[in-house]
Design a protein around this motif. Sequence first.
Motif, PDB file in Angstrom:
ATOM      1  N   ASN A 178     -46.305 -33.539   9.721  1.00  0.00           N
ATOM      2  CA  ASN A 178     -45.540 -33.631   8.486  1.00  0.00           C
ATOM      3  C   ASN A 178     -44.160 -34.244   8.732  1.00  0.00           C
ATOM      4  O   ASN A 178     -43.679 -35.084   7.960  1.00  0.00           O
ATOM      5  CB  ASN A 178     -45.375 -32.254   7.851  1.00  0.00           C
ATOM      6  CG  ASN A 178     -46.686 -31.699   7.332  1.00  0.00           C
ATOM      7  OD1 ASN A 178     -47.717 -32.362   7.425  1.00  0.00           O
ATOM      8  ND2 ASN A 178     -46.662 -30.487   6.807  1.00  0.00           N
ATOM      9  N   SER A 179     -43.513 -33.840   9.817  1.00  0.00           N
ATOM     10  CA  SER A 179     -42.155 -34.310  10.105  1.00  0.00           C
ATOM     11  C   SER A 179     -42.142 -35.803  10.393  1.00  0.00           C
ATOM     12  O   SER A 179     -41.329 -36.553   9.827  1.00  0.00           O
ATOM     13  CB  SER A 179     -41.575 -33.544  11.300  1.00  0.00           C
ATOM     14  OG  SER A 179     -41.531 -32.168  11.028  1.00  0.00           O
ATOM     15  N   VAL A 180     -43.046 -36.264  11.265  1.00  0.00           N
ATOM     16  CA  VAL A 180     -43.110 -37.696  11.564  1.00  0.00           C
ATOM     17  C   VAL A 180     -43.398 -38.484  10.290  1.00  0.00           C
ATOM     18  O   VAL A 180     -42.787 -39.527  10.029  1.00  0.00           O
ATOM     19  CB  VAL A 180     -44.188 -37.975  12.634  1.00  0.00           C
ATOM     20  CG1 VAL A 180     -44.349 -39.485  12.844  1.00  0.00           C
ATOM     21  CG2 VAL A 180     -43.845 -37.304  13.942  1.00  0.00           C
TER      22      VAL A 180
ATOM     23  N   SER B 240     -32.841 -37.518  14.166  1.00  0.00           N
ATOM     24  CA  SER B 240     -32.406 -38.054  15.462  1.00  0.00           C
ATOM     25  C   SER B 240     -33.329 -37.582  16.586  1.00  0.00           C
ATOM     26  O   SER B 240     -33.624 -38.338  17.509  1.00  0.00           O
ATOM     27  CB  SER B 240     -30.957 -37.644  15.746  1.00  0.00           C
ATOM     28  OG  SER B 240     -30.851 -36.224  15.821  1.00  0.00           O
ATOM     29  N   ALA B 241     -33.803 -36.324  16.504  1.00  0.00           N
ATOM     30  CA  ALA B 241     -34.718 -35.821  17.530  1.00  0.00           C
ATOM     31  C   ALA B 241     -36.035 -36.593  17.513  1.00  0.00           C
ATOM     32  O   ALA B 241     -36.568 -36.968  18.561  1.00  0.00           O
ATOM     33  CB  ALA B 241     -34.973 -34.334  17.315  1.00  0.00           C
ATOM     34  N   ILE B 242     -36.568 -36.848  16.315  1.00  0.00           N
ATOM     35  CA  ILE B 242     -37.808 -37.610  16.194  1.00  0.00           C
ATOM     36  C   ILE B 242     -37.622 -39.026  16.725  1.00  0.00           C
ATOM     37  O   ILE B 242     -38.431 -39.542  17.505  1.00  0.00           O
ATOM     38  CB  ILE B 242     -38.271 -37.648  14.722  1.00  0.00           C
ATOM     39  CG1 ILE B 242     -38.836 -36.290  14.298  1.00  0.00           C
ATOM     40  CG2 ILE B 242     -39.312 -38.747  14.504  1.00  0.00           C
ATOM     41  CD1 ILE B 242     -40.215 -35.992  14.823  1.00  0.00           C
ATOM     42  N   GLU B 243     -36.543 -39.674  16.299  1.00  0.00           N
ATOM     43  CA  GLU B 243     -36.327 -41.068  16.700  1.00  0.00           C
ATOM     44  C   GLU B 243     -36.109 -41.219  18.198  1.00  0.00           C
ATOM     45  O   GLU B 243     -36.541 -42.207  18.801  1.00  0.00           O
ATOM     46  CB  GLU B 243     -35.132 -41.640  15.931  1.00  0.00           C
ATOM     47  CG  GLU B 243     -35.403 -41.818  14.440  1.00  0.00           C
ATOM     48  CD  GLU B 243     -34.195 -42.322  13.675  1.00  0.00           C
ATOM     49  OE1 GLU B 243     -34.368 -42.772  12.531  1.00  0.00           O
ATOM     50  OE2 GLU B 243     -33.068 -42.275  14.222  1.00  0.00           O
ATOM     51  N   ASN B 244     -35.457 -40.241  18.816  1.00  0.00           N
ATOM     52  CA  ASN B 244     -35.125 -40.357  20.240  1.00  0.00           C
ATOM     53  C   ASN B 244     -36.192 -39.807  21.175  1.00  0.00           C
ATOM     54  O   ASN B 244     -36.286 -40.236  22.336  1.00  0.00           O
ATOM     55  CB  ASN B 244     -33.799 -39.650  20.524  1.00  0.00           C
ATOM     56  CG  ASN B 244     -32.624 -40.328  19.826  1.00  0.00           C
ATOM     57  OD1 ASN B 244     -32.606 -41.549  19.695  1.00  0.00           O
ATOM     58  ND2 ASN B 244     -31.661 -39.541  19.361  1.00  0.00           N
ATOM     59  N   LYS B 245     -36.996 -38.852  20.698  1.00  0.00           N
ATOM     60  CA  LYS B 245     -37.891 -38.149  21.616  1.00  0.00           C
ATOM     61  C   LYS B 245     -39.379 -38.327  21.319  1.00  0.00           C
ATOM     62  O   LYS B 245     -40.199 -38.143  22.221  1.00  0.00           O
ATOM     63  CB  LYS B 245     -37.552 -36.650  21.616  1.00  0.00           C
ATOM     64  CG  LYS B 245     -36.138 -36.337  22.096  1.00  0.00           C
ATOM     65  CD  LYS B 245     -35.872 -34.836  22.060  1.00  0.00           C
ATOM     66  CE  LYS B 245     -34.458 -34.516  22.528  1.00  0.00           C
ATOM     67  NZ  LYS B 245     -34.189 -33.061  22.491  1.00  0.00           N
ATOM     68  N   TYR B 246     -39.722 -38.659  20.093  1.00  0.00           N
ATOM     69  CA  TYR B 246     -41.154 -38.777  19.795  1.00  0.00           C
ATOM     70  C   TYR B 246     -41.668 -40.114  20.328  1.00  0.00           C
ATOM     71  O   TYR B 246     -41.160 -41.181  19.966  1.00  0.00           O
ATOM     72  CB  TYR B 246     -41.434 -38.677  18.295  1.00  0.00           C
ATOM     73  CG  TYR B 246     -42.913 -38.553  17.985  1.00  0.00           C
ATOM     74  CD1 TYR B 246     -43.535 -37.315  17.962  1.00  0.00           C
ATOM     75  CD2 TYR B 246     -43.687 -39.695  17.755  1.00  0.00           C
ATOM     76  CE1 TYR B 246     -44.898 -37.202  17.702  1.00  0.00           C
ATOM     77  CE2 TYR B 246     -45.049 -39.592  17.497  1.00  0.00           C
ATOM     78  CZ  TYR B 246     -45.647 -38.346  17.482  1.00  0.00           C
ATOM     79  OH  TYR B 246     -46.995 -38.245  17.237  1.00  0.00           O
ATOM     80  N   PRO B 247     -42.703 -40.106  21.170  1.00  0.00           N
ATOM     81  CA  PRO B 247     -43.195 -41.345  21.792  1.00  0.00           C
ATOM     82  C   PRO B 247     -43.692 -42.357  20.756  1.00  0.00           C
ATOM     83  O   PRO B 247     -44.419 -42.007  19.821  1.00  0.00           O
ATOM     84  CB  PRO B 247     -44.353 -40.871  22.676  1.00  0.00           C
ATOM     85  CG  PRO B 247     -44.084 -39.420  22.916  1.00  0.00           C
ATOM     86  CD  PRO B 247     -43.420 -38.913  21.674  1.00  0.00           C
TER      87      PRO B 247
ATOM     88  N   GLU C 278     -51.795 -39.478  14.302  1.00  0.00           N
ATOM     89  CA  GLU C 278     -52.987 -38.735  13.900  1.00  0.00           C
ATOM     90  C   GLU C 278     -53.839 -38.312  15.099  1.00  0.00           C
ATOM     91  O   GLU C 278     -54.179 -37.135  15.260  1.00  0.00           O
ATOM     92  CB  GLU C 278     -53.837 -39.573  12.942  1.00  0.00           C
ATOM     93  CG  GLU C 278     -55.082 -38.855  12.442  1.00  0.00           C
ATOM     94  CD  GLU C 278     -55.886 -39.697  11.480  1.00  0.00           C
ATOM     95  OE1 GLU C 278     -55.816 -39.430  10.269  1.00  0.00           O
ATOM     96  OE2 GLU C 278     -56.584 -40.628  11.940  1.00  0.00           O
ATOM     97  N   ASN C 279     -54.210 -39.261  15.955  1.00  0.00           N
ATOM     98  CA  ASN C 279     -55.061 -38.924  17.097  1.00  0.00           C
ATOM     99  C   ASN C 279     -54.370 -37.986  18.078  1.00  0.00           C
ATOM    100  O   ASN C 279     -55.032 -37.185  18.745  1.00  0.00           O
ATOM    101  CB  ASN C 279     -55.503 -40.198  17.821  1.00  0.00           C
ATOM    102  CG  ASN C 279     -56.516 -40.998  17.013  1.00  0.00           C
ATOM    103  OD1 ASN C 279     -57.100 -40.489  16.059  1.00  0.00           O
ATOM    104  ND2 ASN C 279     -56.724 -42.248  17.386  1.00  0.00           N
ATOM    105  N   LYS C 280     -53.061 -38.080  18.158  1.00  0.00           N
ATOM    106  CA  LYS C 280     -52.311 -37.232  19.089  1.00  0.00           C
ATOM    107  C   LYS C 280     -52.332 -35.766  18.662  1.00  0.00           C
ATOM    108  O   LYS C 280     -52.113 -34.877  19.490  1.00  0.00           O
ATOM    109  CB  LYS C 280     -50.863 -37.718  19.198  1.00  0.00           C
ATOM    110  CG  LYS C 280     -50.694 -38.993  20.017  1.00  0.00           C
ATOM    111  CD  LYS C 280     -51.033 -38.753  21.470  1.00  0.00           C
ATOM    112  CE  LYS C 280     -50.761 -39.968  22.328  1.00  0.00           C
ATOM    113  NZ  LYS C 280     -51.088 -39.722  23.757  1.00  0.00           N
TER     114      LYS C 280
END
Length: 382
Positions: free
Chosen positions: A304-306, A332-339, A360-362
């Motif tokens: 949901n967050s992404v 900022s956490a999503i942009e910097n840390k989510y692959p 989705e697959n992740k």
Amino acid sequence: MDQIKIGKFIKQCRKEKHMTQAEFAEILGVSDRTVSKWETGRGMPDISLFESICETLNVTINEFLSGERIQENHVQDFEENILSTIHYTNKKLYEKDKYYGMCFIILGILMCFLSIICVDEKGCIYVMVGSVMSSIGVFRLLKGKKRKVLCTILYFIVSVIFCIGIDYSLVKENPRIPSYIINIKEKDNTIMYQAPFYNVYRINPNTNQEYFVFDSKHQYSMDSIPKSPFNRELSGFKQIKNYENKYIGNNSNDAQLINALPLSEYGYVFEIKEDQNLELFINYHISDWYVNDSAYVYKSLLYNSVSIFMLIDNVEYITYRFTGSTYRISRSAIENKYPHYYELRRNNQLNETNFNRYVENKMNDESFVKEQWENLFQKKYE
């Protein structure tokens, strides 16, 4: 065979015997209304009653079929009466075949229709039974041995092809279990139904997250089919991309987006707060532990967050509240840390392939979800 003449003759002989219609009917085991129909020429007795009628009225079969008394010195054309009787019998038999034939056709078509609409995994059996029933009806309607056989076989083949075509159209329009199933395969949380010319994959069967994938090109297998722990028809990329918006605040659009995302099925309310940064609060009407089998809450909130940060540009924080606990995440956490987050867009356009691959697959990788959860979310108990 003159039906009216025979009817009048029955009436005359009955009166000579001083019997009422009711008395005559009782002797023969029929209703007085039936006798009335005979006597007025609106119907003929069944051939099985001929002998009883003649014995009761004291007439010969030849007199009965002639509709008049025959003098001993008068030679009646007995052959003509026999031929008339045979013709009448054949006509009655055909009318009976025609009646039952139409009944079989109607019931068979109705069974096929209901089996396709109200389908389950045994739908193919019911459709085949319906096709056989309607074919029997066609067989009974036709005359001529060769013609009956050939037309019945042709009708059966055409009806099966027609039903397969109808089933194909309905399944393609609204993916579900097909009526015609050649084979069924199961693996993990996926069932594959092999139908003529196409396959249907059923993901997360018998859960709130169940969805179907229609595969007419045979491009998937049990290992390559897109699998999501969520209801893909509701929460997949093609659905949620419709709610892309630069600014939050369009309550209708925001509500539709949240409603399409996982966990909405348990009920929620949302609010937007703007201090120094714009924050979205989503309050779910359940406890997080209640639906957290296989880390479902963690997968849902990460997904949901992404999705929300990807689709709505000006949201900086999202807070998710459950009964007893709260989770918070920042853009900022999503942009910097989510692959691969920045690869979800290409040329300023949302990219479905990358979303399916990196988001989705992740969600099926529990170790990935756990790692991202620990890196991205802040949790507090209330």
